[in-house]
Design a protein around this motif. Sequence first.
Motif, short mmCIF file in Angstrom:
data_model
loop_
_atom_site.label_atom_id
_atom_site.label_comp_id
_atom_site.label_asym_id
_atom_site.label_seq_id
_atom_site.Cartn_x
_atom_site.Cartn_y
_atom_site.Cartn_z
N MET A 5 33.02 -42.20 32.84
CA MET A 5 33.67 -41.32 33.79
C MET A 5 32.84 -41.18 35.07
SD MET A 5 36.54 -39.85 33.74
CE MET A 5 37.49 -40.93 32.81
N ASP A 6 31.51 -41.16 34.91
CA ASP A 6 30.69 -40.99 36.11
C ASP A 6 30.95 -42.09 37.13
OD1 ASP A 6 29.43 -42.94 34.52
OD2 ASP A 6 27.42 -42.30 35.09
N ARG A 7 31.04 -43.31 36.68
CA ARG A 7 31.26 -44.44 37.59
C ARG A 7 32.63 -44.34 38.28
NH1 ARG A 7 29.24 -49.23 38.97
NH2 ARG A 7 30.63 -51.00 39.25
N LYS A 8 33.66 -43.94 37.55
CA LYS A 8 34.99 -43.78 38.15
C LYS A 8 34.96 -42.75 39.27
CE LYS A 8 38.22 -45.04 34.52
NZ LYS A 8 39.34 -44.58 33.71
N PHE A 9 34.32 -41.62 39.00
CA PHE A 9 34.25 -40.57 40.02
C PHE A 9 33.44 -41.03 41.23
CE2 PHE A 9 35.56 -37.24 36.91
CZ PHE A 9 36.51 -36.64 37.69
N ILE A 10 32.32 -41.70 40.99
CA ILE A 10 31.48 -42.14 42.11
C ILE A 10 32.21 -43.20 42.94
CG2 ILE A 10 29.29 -43.25 42.75
CD1 ILE A 10 28.97 -40.36 41.68
N LEU A 11 32.87 -44.14 42.28
CA LEU A 11 33.60 -45.17 43.02
C LEU A 11 34.73 -44.58 43.84
CD1 LEU A 11 33.72 -48.10 40.44
CD2 LEU A 11 32.54 -48.07 42.65
N THR A 12 35.48 -43.63 43.27
CA THR A 12 36.55 -43.01 44.06
C THR A 12 35.96 -42.16 45.18
OG1 THR A 12 36.77 -41.19 42.49
CG2 THR A 12 38.27 -43.05 42.22
N ALA A 13 34.81 -41.52 44.92
CA ALA A 13 34.15 -40.72 45.96
C ALA A 13 33.83 -41.59 47.18
CB ALA A 13 32.88 -40.08 45.43
N PHE A 14 33.25 -42.77 46.93
CA PHE A 14 32.92 -43.63 48.05
C PHE A 14 34.17 -44.20 48.73
CE2 PHE A 14 28.60 -43.82 46.14
CZ PHE A 14 27.93 -43.28 47.23
N GLY A 15 35.24 -44.38 47.98
CA GLY A 15 36.51 -44.79 48.59
C GLY A 15 37.01 -43.73 49.56
N TYR A 16 36.95 -42.47 49.13
CA TYR A 16 37.35 -41.38 50.02
C TYR A 16 36.41 -41.30 51.23
CZ TYR A 16 40.57 -39.40 46.54
OH TYR A 16 41.60 -39.18 45.66
N ALA A 17 35.11 -41.53 51.02
CA ALA A 17 34.16 -41.49 52.13
C ALA A 17 34.48 -42.56 53.17
CB ALA A 17 32.73 -41.66 51.61
N VAL A 18 34.81 -43.77 52.70
CA VAL A 18 35.16 -44.85 53.64
C VAL A 18 36.38 -44.45 54.46
CG1 VAL A 18 36.08 -47.21 53.75
CG2 VAL A 18 34.10 -46.70 52.29
N LEU A 19 37.41 -43.93 53.80
CA LEU A 19 38.62 -43.54 54.52
C LEU A 19 38.37 -42.36 55.46
CD1 LEU A 19 41.23 -43.82 51.62
CD2 LEU A 19 40.92 -45.40 53.55
N GLY A 20 37.64 -41.37 54.97
CA GLY A 20 37.35 -40.19 55.80
C GLY A 20 36.50 -40.53 57.01
N LEU A 21 35.49 -41.36 56.81
CA LEU A 21 34.65 -41.75 57.95
C LEU A 21 35.40 -42.65 58.92
CD1 LEU A 21 31.26 -42.22 56.10
CD2 LEU A 21 31.84 -40.45 57.77
N ALA A 22 36.24 -43.53 58.40
CA ALA A 22 37.05 -44.37 59.29
C ALA A 22 37.97 -43.50 60.15
CB ALA A 22 37.88 -45.37 58.48
#
Length: 125
Positions: free
Chosen positions: A1-18
């Motif tokens: 579960m930790d990896r799923k949350f971290i991967l989605t977190a960075f996906g949101y970060a990429v979109l938010g920063l873009a």
Amino acid sequence: MDRKFILTAFGYAVLGLALGIYMAASKNHGQHVTHAHFMLIGFLLSFIYGLCHKLWLNNSTSKLAIIQFYVHQIGSAVILIGLFLLYGQFVDLETIDPVLAVASITVFAGVILMKIEFVRCTRNT
């Protein structure tokens, strides 16, 4: 579960920063609320959940953990899409407000489910 949350977190970060970079470049900051939500409920909260799973919940893959993951992700995605549509003036507030309300309650339910996971956790720290 930790990896799923971290991967989605960075996906949101990429979109938010873009989105943030786009707003800065275009000098149109109309999506600042959407950007903030991408970074807070998308990136930060997902990242914190990932850390919680890694550090305290023994990276649980219980039914409750899986449900909590999807409740958070669905609620977050709906909020982010809804805010983008609202602040991009693609839909009016009267149309999107009920959707945002349900999605907000969904993210809140995800927080409650995480609290329940911690209460059930038997690992001593």
